[in-house]
Write an enzyme that holds these catalytic residues in place. Structure first.
Site, PDB file in Angstrom:
ATOM      1  N   HIS A  73       7.139   4.781  -1.617  1.00  0.00           N
ATOM      2  CA  HIS A  73       7.284   3.984  -0.383  1.00  0.00           C
ATOM      3  C   HIS A  73       8.611   3.448  -0.767  1.00  0.00           C
ATOM      4  CE1 HIS A  73       2.886   3.748   0.786  1.00  0.00           C
ATOM      5  NE2 HIS A  73       3.201   4.999   0.625  1.00  0.00           N
ATOM      6  N   GLU A  89       9.463   0.432  -0.324  1.00  0.00           N
ATOM      7  CA  GLU A  89       9.545  -1.021  -0.937  1.00  0.00           C
ATOM      8  C   GLU A  89       9.399  -0.582  -2.433  1.00  0.00           C
ATOM      9  OE1 GLU A  89       6.731  -1.423   2.636  1.00  0.00           O
ATOM     10  OE2 GLU A  89       7.434   0.203   1.303  1.00  0.00           O
ATOM     11  N   CYS A 107       2.407  -2.051   3.055  1.00  0.00           N
ATOM     12  CA  CYS A 107       0.861  -1.680   2.819  1.00  0.00           C
ATOM     13  C   CYS A 107       0.151  -2.432   1.476  1.00  0.00           C
ATOM     14  CB  CYS A 107       0.942   0.006   2.561  1.00  0.00           C
ATOM     15  SG  CYS A 107       1.534   0.403   0.738  1.00  0.00           S
ATOM     16  N   CYS A 127       2.271  -1.732  -1.712  1.00  0.00           N
ATOM     17  CA  CYS A 127       3.603  -2.199  -1.894  1.00  0.00           C
ATOM     18  C   CYS A 127       3.565  -3.756  -1.790  1.00  0.00           C
ATOM     19  CB  CYS A 127       4.253  -1.745  -0.498  1.00  0.00           C
ATOM     20  SG  CYS A 127       4.645   0.000  -0.783  1.00  0.00           S
TER      21      CYS A 127
END
Length: 152
Positions: free
Chosen positions: A55, A57, A85, A88
């Site tokens: 992801h 992040e 999410c 993260c």
């Protein structure tokens, strides 16, 4: 002389557009250090890397840690186009990022940031500052991506 303050959310949006163009869920993130220097920029790459943890992040945290030479990002601020999410959010807490600013809420599988922000998850003690900075462009990119994915 008036200094123009950089628009870091716009930089995160540029990263989200890169993800969109690659067929990735269009999320972008940037991290700045205490002097305002941009030290990390990333976008989702889960499909490209065949890695569920890739992801924006997570990649940005790794880049920022490499840039600072430390996993503790105490004086750093993350700008991300969508509320992180749970995975993260956990990495953001563990990396000790000082503040997160996100551009649109995560309606499906976000929530940890909101639970902490509203005090509904008191077990997590953190000094993380959380700011929702509504940015319609962040939401529009996601909406366009999922409409395209569904063939609308």
């Amino acid at each position: 002389m008036t200094l123009i303050k950089p628009d870091y959310m716009a930089e995160a949006v540029k990263e989200a557009v890169k993800a969109f163009d690659k067929g990735e869920v269009p999320v972008g993130a940037v991290i700045i250090n205490k002097d305002g220097s941009l030290i990390a920029r990333a976008h989702n790459q889960s499909e490209t890397l065949k890695d569920a943890t890739a992801h924006a992040e997570m990649i940005a945290i790794t880049q920022a840690s490499n840039a600072t030479g430390d996993w503790r990002l105490d004086d750093c601020i993350m700008y991300v186009t969508k509320e992180p999410c749970t995975m993260c959010a956990g990495a953001i807490f563990l990396s000790r990022i000082k503040k997160i600013i996100y551009g649109c809420p995560e309606k499906r599988c976000g929530g940890l940031i909101q639970l902490i922000k509203t005090g509904k998850f008191p077990e997590i003690e953190t000094s993380l500052e959380i700011e929702f900075q509504e940015n319609r462009v962040c939401a529009e990119i996601l909406e366009a991506f999922f409409e395209k994915l569904r063939g609308k």
